[in-house]
Design an enzyme around this catalytic site. Sequence first.
Site, PDB file in Angstrom:
ATOM      1  CB  ALA A  75      -0.893   0.015   1.236  1.00 31.75           C
ATOM      2  CD  GLU A  91       3.040   2.937  -3.003  1.00 28.35           C
ATOM      3  OE1 GLU A  91       3.733   2.060  -2.449  1.00 28.35           O
ATOM      4  OE2 GLU A  91       3.274   4.144  -2.865  1.00 28.35           O
ATOM      5  CD  GLU A 137      16.306   8.349   0.084  1.00 27.39           C
ATOM      6  OE1 GLU A 137      17.035   8.536   1.059  1.00 27.39           O
ATOM      7  OE2 GLU A 137      16.706   7.824  -0.971  1.00 27.39           O
TER       8      GLU A 137
END
Lengths: 175, 175
Positions: A75, A91, A137
Amino acid sequence: MKYEEKKLTSECVYDGRIMTVEKDEVELANGRKSFREVVRHSGGVVVLALKDAETILMVKQFRYPISETVLEVPAGKLEKGENPDDACKRELEEETGYQASKWTPLGYINTSPGFCDEKLYLYKAENLTFVGEHPDEGEILSAIEMKISDVKDKIKNGEINDAKTLCAILRGLSL
Amino acid sequence: MKYEEKKLTSECVYDGRIMTVEKDEVELANGRKSFREVVRHSGGVVVLALKDAETILMVKQFRYPISETVLEVPAGKLEKGENPDDACKRELEEETGYQASKWTPLGYINTSPGFCDEKLYLYKAENLTFVGEHPDEGEILSAIEMKISDVKDKIKNGEINDAKTLCAILRGLSL
Protein backbone atom coordinates in the site's frame (compact mmCIF):
# COMPACT_ATOMS: atom_id res chain seq x y z
CA MET A 1 -33.79 13.03 10.25
CA LYS A 2 -31.30 15.82 9.58
CA TYR A 3 -27.68 14.78 10.06
CA GLU A 4 -25.62 17.38 8.22
CA GLU A 5 -23.20 19.73 9.94
CA LYS A 6 -22.42 23.11 8.40
CA LYS A 7 -18.94 24.65 8.31
CA LEU A 8 -18.96 28.17 9.81
CA THR A 9 -15.25 28.93 9.98
CA SER A 10 -12.10 26.94 9.22
CA GLU A 11 -8.59 27.44 10.55
CA CYS A 12 -5.55 25.52 9.30
CA VAL A 13 -3.70 24.63 12.50
CA TYR A 14 -0.98 22.52 10.85
CA ASP A 15 0.23 22.43 7.26
CA GLY A 16 2.64 19.53 6.93
CA ARG A 17 4.27 17.28 4.37
CA ILE A 18 1.74 14.43 4.36
CA MET A 19 -1.23 16.05 6.10
CA THR A 20 -2.91 19.29 7.02
CA VAL A 21 -4.99 19.71 10.17
CA GLU A 22 -7.89 22.09 10.36
CA LYS A 23 -10.07 23.23 13.23
CA ASP A 24 -13.55 24.17 12.05
CA GLU A 25 -16.38 25.82 13.86
CA VAL A 26 -19.54 23.99 12.76
CA GLU A 27 -23.26 24.17 13.23
CA LEU A 28 -24.46 20.73 14.30
CA ALA A 29 -27.66 19.19 12.96
CA ASN A 30 -29.41 20.22 16.18
CA GLY A 31 -28.49 23.87 15.53
CA ARG A 32 -25.84 24.09 18.24
CA LYS A 33 -22.31 25.24 17.54
CA SER A 34 -19.29 23.04 18.11
CA PHE A 35 -15.77 22.40 16.81
CA ARG A 36 -14.46 19.67 14.54
CA GLU A 37 -10.79 18.82 14.23
CA VAL A 38 -10.01 17.27 10.86
CA VAL A 39 -6.88 15.66 9.44
CA ARG A 40 -6.71 16.08 5.64
CA HIS A 41 -4.64 13.43 3.87
CA SER A 42 -4.08 12.66 0.18
CA GLY A 43 -5.34 9.09 0.54
CA GLY A 44 -3.75 6.02 -0.96
CA VAL A 45 -3.97 2.65 -2.61
CA VAL A 46 -4.00 -0.90 -1.23
CA VAL A 47 -3.15 -3.98 -3.28
CA LEU A 48 -4.32 -7.54 -2.68
CA ALA A 49 -1.75 -9.25 -4.90
CA LEU A 50 -2.37 -12.94 -5.56
CA LYS A 51 0.59 -14.92 -6.85
CA ASP A 52 -1.70 -17.88 -7.31
CA ALA A 53 -5.08 -18.94 -5.94
CA GLU A 54 -3.57 -19.68 -2.51
CA THR A 55 -0.68 -17.24 -2.23
CA ILE A 56 -0.70 -13.55 -1.39
CA LEU A 57 2.12 -11.00 -1.37
CA MET A 58 2.55 -9.26 2.00
CA VAL A 59 5.08 -6.71 3.20
CA LYS A 60 6.71 -6.14 6.58
CA GLN A 61 7.31 -2.50 7.35
CA PHE A 62 8.09 -0.46 10.45
CA ARG A 63 5.24 1.91 11.22
CA TYR A 64 6.65 4.72 13.29
CA PRO A 65 3.36 6.02 14.81
CA ILE A 66 2.74 2.66 16.54
CA SER A 67 6.42 1.68 16.93
CA GLU A 68 5.79 -1.73 15.41
CA THR A 69 6.91 -3.73 12.41
CA VAL A 70 3.60 -4.39 10.69
CA LEU A 71 2.65 -7.30 8.42
CA GLU A 72 0.32 -5.84 5.81
CA VAL A 73 -0.63 -5.87 2.14
CA PRO A 74 1.33 -3.55 -0.20
CA ALA A 75 0.00 0.00 0.00
CA GLY A 76 1.06 3.58 -0.33
CA LYS A 77 0.09 7.20 -0.51
CA LEU A 78 -1.32 8.83 -3.62
CA GLU A 79 1.10 11.35 -5.04
CA LYS A 80 -0.15 14.83 -5.89
CA GLY A 81 -2.68 14.53 -8.71
CA GLU A 82 -2.01 10.81 -9.19
CA ASN A 83 -4.80 8.51 -10.39
CA PRO A 84 -5.39 5.55 -8.02
CA ASP A 85 -5.46 3.20 -11.04
CA ASP A 86 -1.84 4.20 -11.75
CA ALA A 87 -0.73 4.45 -8.13
CA CYS A 88 -1.67 0.83 -7.36
CA LYS A 89 0.64 -0.40 -10.13
CA ARG A 90 3.49 1.85 -8.97
CA GLU A 91 3.14 0.79 -5.34
CA LEU A 92 2.94 -2.94 -6.08
CA GLU A 93 6.11 -2.77 -8.14
CA GLU A 94 7.99 -0.50 -5.71
CA GLU A 95 7.17 -2.62 -2.68
CA THR A 96 7.22 -6.18 -4.04
CA GLY A 97 8.98 -6.03 -7.41
CA TYR A 98 5.93 -7.48 -9.18
CA GLN A 99 3.86 -6.23 -12.07
CA ALA A 100 0.37 -7.60 -12.68
CA SER A 101 -1.52 -7.98 -15.96
CA LYS A 102 -4.95 -8.34 -14.32
CA TRP A 103 -6.30 -5.60 -12.04
CA THR A 104 -9.73 -5.57 -10.38
CA PRO A 105 -10.90 -2.51 -8.41
CA LEU A 106 -12.36 -3.40 -5.00
CA GLY A 107 -13.84 0.02 -4.20
CA TYR A 108 -12.53 2.21 -1.42
CA ILE A 109 -12.56 2.54 2.37
CA ASN A 110 -12.54 5.45 4.76
CA THR A 111 -10.03 4.61 7.47
CA SER A 112 -11.12 7.03 10.22
CA PRO A 113 -14.08 9.13 9.09
CA GLY A 114 -14.57 10.55 12.59
CA PHE A 115 -11.55 12.84 12.35
CA CYS A 116 -9.78 12.17 9.05
CA ASP A 117 -10.69 12.25 5.35
CA GLU A 118 -8.21 9.54 4.31
CA LYS A 119 -9.68 7.38 1.54
CA LEU A 120 -7.90 4.22 0.41
CA TYR A 121 -8.63 2.62 -2.95
CA LEU A 122 -8.43 -1.17 -2.94
CA TYR A 123 -7.37 -3.38 -5.83
CA LYS A 124 -6.89 -7.04 -6.55
CA ALA A 125 -3.83 -7.81 -8.69
CA GLU A 126 -3.37 -11.13 -10.49
CA ASN A 127 -1.17 -12.69 -13.19
CA LEU A 128 2.04 -11.45 -11.57
CA THR A 129 5.51 -11.15 -13.12
CA PHE A 130 8.64 -10.36 -11.08
CA VAL A 131 10.63 -7.40 -12.41
CA GLY A 132 12.61 -6.35 -9.29
CA GLU A 133 11.58 -4.07 -6.44
CA HIS A 134 12.73 -0.50 -5.84
CA PRO A 135 11.26 0.93 -2.65
CA ASP A 136 10.85 4.63 -1.94
CA GLU A 137 13.71 6.54 -0.35
CA GLY A 138 13.62 5.79 3.38
CA GLU A 139 11.16 2.93 3.00
CA ILE A 140 12.70 -0.19 4.49
CA LEU A 141 10.50 -3.18 3.88
CA SER A 142 10.46 -6.86 3.02
CA ALA A 143 8.07 -8.55 0.62
CA ILE A 144 6.88 -11.96 1.77
CA GLU A 145 4.79 -14.65 0.09
CA MET A 146 2.17 -16.11 2.41
CA LYS A 147 -0.60 -18.66 2.11
CA ILE A 148 -4.01 -16.93 2.17
CA SER A 149 -5.11 -19.40 4.86
CA ASP A 150 -2.15 -18.29 7.03
CA VAL A 151 -3.08 -14.63 6.56
CA LYS A 152 -6.67 -15.38 7.59
CA ASP A 153 -5.42 -17.30 10.64
CA LYS A 154 -3.22 -14.35 11.63
CA ILE A 155 -6.16 -11.96 11.24
CA LYS A 156 -8.25 -14.25 13.43
CA ASN A 157 -5.63 -14.70 16.16
CA GLY A 158 -4.65 -11.02 16.25
CA GLU A 159 -1.21 -11.19 14.61
CA ILE A 160 -2.47 -9.06 11.70
CA ASN A 161 -4.29 -5.94 12.90
CA ASP A 162 -3.84 -3.52 10.05
CA ALA A 163 -7.29 -2.26 9.04
CA LYS A 164 -6.61 -1.82 5.30
CA THR A 165 -5.28 -5.39 5.14
CA LEU A 166 -8.43 -6.78 6.78
CA CYS A 167 -10.60 -4.71 4.43
CA ALA A 168 -8.74 -5.90 1.34
CA ILE A 169 -9.09 -9.54 2.44
CA LEU A 170 -12.82 -9.08 3.13
CA ARG A 171 -13.61 -7.27 -0.13
CA GLY A 172 -11.34 -9.41 -2.27
CA LEU A 173 -11.60 -12.89 -0.78
CA SER A 174 -14.10 -13.41 2.00
CA LEU A 175 -17.47 -12.09 0.82
CA MET B 1 16.68 -7.00 8.33
CA LYS B 2 16.59 -3.91 10.53
CA TYR B 3 13.33 -1.97 10.31
CA GLU B 4 13.23 0.25 13.37
CA GLU B 5 13.30 4.04 13.26
CA LYS B 6 14.69 6.01 16.19
CA LYS B 7 13.15 9.22 17.50
CA LEU B 8 15.74 12.02 17.64
CA THR B 9 13.54 15.03 18.45
CA SER B 10 9.81 15.55 18.84
CA GLU B 11 7.79 18.73 18.46
CA CYS B 12 4.09 19.02 19.29
CA VAL B 13 2.69 21.04 16.37
CA TYR B 14 -0.99 20.84 17.41
CA ASP B 15 -2.53 20.05 20.78
CA GLY B 16 -6.28 19.70 20.27
CA ARG B 17 -9.39 18.29 21.87
CA ILE B 18 -9.42 14.84 20.26
CA MET B 19 -5.89 14.63 18.90
CA THR B 20 -2.36 15.91 19.12
CA VAL B 21 -0.01 16.12 16.16
CA GLU B 22 3.73 15.77 16.49
CA LYS B 23 6.55 16.26 14.05
CA ASP B 24 9.50 14.06 14.90
CA GLU B 25 12.98 13.97 13.51
CA VAL B 26 13.91 10.29 13.15
CA GLU B 27 16.85 8.16 12.19
CA LEU B 28 15.62 5.67 9.58
CA ALA B 29 16.72 2.04 9.55
CA ASN B 30 19.24 2.88 6.83
CA GLY B 31 20.86 5.49 9.09
CA ARG B 32 19.53 8.53 7.23
CA LYS B 33 17.57 11.27 8.94
CA SER B 34 14.00 12.13 8.04
CA PHE B 35 10.78 13.50 9.54
CA ARG B 36 7.64 11.71 10.62
CA GLU B 37 4.34 13.48 11.19
CA VAL B 38 2.17 11.60 13.67
CA VAL B 39 -1.43 12.05 14.79
CA ARG B 40 -1.92 10.85 18.38
CA HIS B 41 -5.48 9.81 19.19
CA SER B 42 -7.03 8.15 22.26
CA GLY B 43 -8.41 5.25 20.21
CA GLY B 44 -11.85 3.76 20.54
CA VAL B 45 -14.19 0.81 20.54
CA VAL B 46 -16.26 -0.84 17.82
CA VAL B 47 -19.27 -3.07 18.50
CA LEU B 48 -20.66 -5.81 16.26
CA ALA B 49 -24.06 -6.12 17.96
CA LEU B 50 -26.15 -9.10 16.88
CA LYS B 51 -29.83 -8.94 17.71
CA ASP B 52 -30.19 -12.48 16.48
CA ALA B 53 -28.18 -14.79 14.22
CA GLU B 54 -29.19 -12.82 11.12
CA THR B 55 -29.66 -9.25 12.39
CA ILE B 56 -27.05 -6.62 13.19
CA LEU B 57 -27.44 -3.15 14.73
CA MET B 58 -26.04 -0.38 12.54
CA VAL B 59 -26.00 3.39 12.96
CA LYS B 60 -26.24 6.24 10.48
CA GLN B 61 -24.15 9.23 11.42
CA PHE B 62 -22.86 12.32 9.66
CA ARG B 63 -19.08 12.23 9.47
CA TYR B 64 -17.89 15.78 9.06
CA PRO B 65 -14.37 15.06 7.69
CA ILE B 66 -15.81 13.30 4.64
CA SER B 67 -19.12 15.28 4.50
CA GLU B 68 -21.16 12.09 4.33
CA THR B 69 -23.81 10.33 6.34
CA VAL B 70 -22.11 7.01 7.03
CA LEU B 71 -23.71 3.62 7.65
CA GLU B 72 -21.50 1.89 10.20
CA VAL B 73 -21.45 -0.31 13.29
CA PRO B 74 -21.75 1.45 16.67
CA ALA B 75 -18.40 2.87 17.78
CA GLY B 76 -16.88 5.66 19.78
CA LYS B 77 -13.80 7.20 21.28
CA LEU B 78 -12.22 5.98 24.49
CA GLU B 79 -12.59 8.54 27.23
CA LYS B 80 -9.50 9.53 29.23
CA GLY B 81 -8.34 6.48 31.21
CA GLU B 82 -11.37 4.42 30.18
CA ASN B 83 -11.04 0.65 29.80
CA PRO B 84 -12.17 -0.60 26.33
CA ASP B 85 -14.17 -3.38 28.04
CA ASP B 86 -16.28 -0.67 29.70
CA ALA B 87 -16.33 1.74 26.77
CA CYS B 88 -17.89 -0.82 24.42
CA LYS B 89 -20.87 -1.22 26.77
CA ARG B 90 -21.27 2.55 27.16
CA GLU B 91 -21.09 3.19 23.42
CA LEU B 92 -23.53 0.43 22.47
CA GLU B 93 -26.11 1.75 24.92
CA GLU B 94 -25.58 5.43 24.02
CA GLU B 95 -25.85 4.84 20.30
CA THR B 96 -28.45 2.08 20.03
CA GLY B 97 -30.23 1.91 23.39
CA TYR B 98 -29.25 -1.74 23.82
CA GLN B 99 -27.40 -3.54 26.58
CA ALA B 100 -25.84 -6.95 25.93
CA SER B 101 -25.27 -9.82 28.37
CA LYS B 102 -22.73 -11.62 26.17
CA TRP B 103 -19.54 -9.85 25.09
CA THR B 104 -16.74 -11.39 23.02
CA PRO B 105 -13.52 -9.43 22.35
CA LEU B 106 -12.44 -9.51 18.69
CA GLY B 107 -8.99 -8.01 19.16
CA TYR B 108 -8.01 -4.61 17.83
CA ILE B 109 -7.13 -2.84 14.60
CA ASN B 110 -4.81 0.01 13.68
CA THR B 111 -6.75 2.27 11.34
CA SER B 112 -3.89 4.22 9.72
CA PRO B 113 -0.54 3.11 11.11
CA GLY B 114 1.37 5.14 8.50
CA PHE B 115 0.63 8.45 10.20
CA CYS B 116 -1.67 7.82 13.17
CA ASP B 117 -1.58 5.72 16.34
CA GLU B 118 -5.37 5.22 16.54
CA LYS B 119 -6.19 1.73 17.85
CA LEU B 120 -9.78 0.46 17.84
CA TYR B 121 -10.86 -2.44 20.05
CA LEU B 122 -13.50 -4.66 18.45
CA TYR B 123 -16.23 -6.57 20.30
CA LYS B 124 -19.12 -8.83 19.46
CA ALA B 125 -22.23 -8.19 21.58
CA GLU B 126 -25.06 -10.71 21.86
CA ASN B 127 -28.16 -11.35 24.00
CA LEU B 128 -29.41 -7.78 23.63
CA THR B 129 -32.03 -5.96 25.73
CA PHE B 130 -33.44 -2.55 24.76
CA VAL B 131 -33.17 0.05 27.55
CA GLY B 132 -33.39 3.33 25.55
CA GLU B 133 -30.64 5.26 23.77
CA HIS B 134 -29.04 8.51 24.94
CA PRO B 135 -26.47 9.77 22.45
CA ASP B 136 -23.60 12.10 23.32
CA GLU B 137 -24.13 15.84 23.19
CA GLY B 138 -23.97 16.88 19.54
CA GLU B 139 -24.11 13.31 18.25
CA ILE B 140 -27.03 13.02 15.86
CA LEU B 141 -27.53 9.44 14.78
CA SER B 142 -30.08 6.76 14.00
CA ALA B 143 -29.84 3.12 15.01
CA ILE B 144 -31.02 0.69 12.35
CA GLU B 145 -31.55 -3.06 12.36
CA MET B 146 -30.21 -4.73 9.25
CA LYS B 147 -29.90 -8.27 7.95
CA ILE B 148 -26.27 -9.41 8.03
CA SER B 149 -26.63 -10.55 4.41
CA ASP B 150 -27.69 -7.00 3.45
CA VAL B 151 -24.68 -5.52 5.26
CA LYS B 152 -22.36 -7.92 3.41
CA ASP B 153 -24.02 -7.01 0.10
CA LYS B 154 -23.52 -3.31 0.84
CA ILE B 155 -19.86 -3.92 1.68
CA LYS B 156 -19.45 -5.79 -1.59
CA ASN B 157 -21.20 -3.21 -3.77
CA GLY B 158 -19.48 -0.23 -2.12
CA GLU B 159 -22.39 1.25 -0.16
CA ILE B 160 -20.57 0.52 3.12
CA ASN B 161 -16.97 1.76 3.05
CA ASP B 162 -16.20 2.39 6.69
CA ALA B 163 -13.01 0.47 7.54
CA LYS B 164 -13.87 -0.39 11.16
CA THR B 165 -17.23 -1.81 10.02
CA LEU B 166 -15.57 -4.06 7.44
CA CYS B 167 -13.00 -5.19 10.03
CA ALA B 168 -15.70 -6.01 12.61
CA ILE B 169 -17.63 -8.05 10.04
CA LEU B 170 -14.49 -9.91 8.98
CA ARG B 171 -13.26 -10.70 12.52
CA GLY B 172 -16.71 -11.45 13.90
CA LEU B 173 -18.55 -13.14 11.08
CA SER B 174 -16.60 -13.96 7.94
CA LEU B 175 -13.46 -15.85 8.95
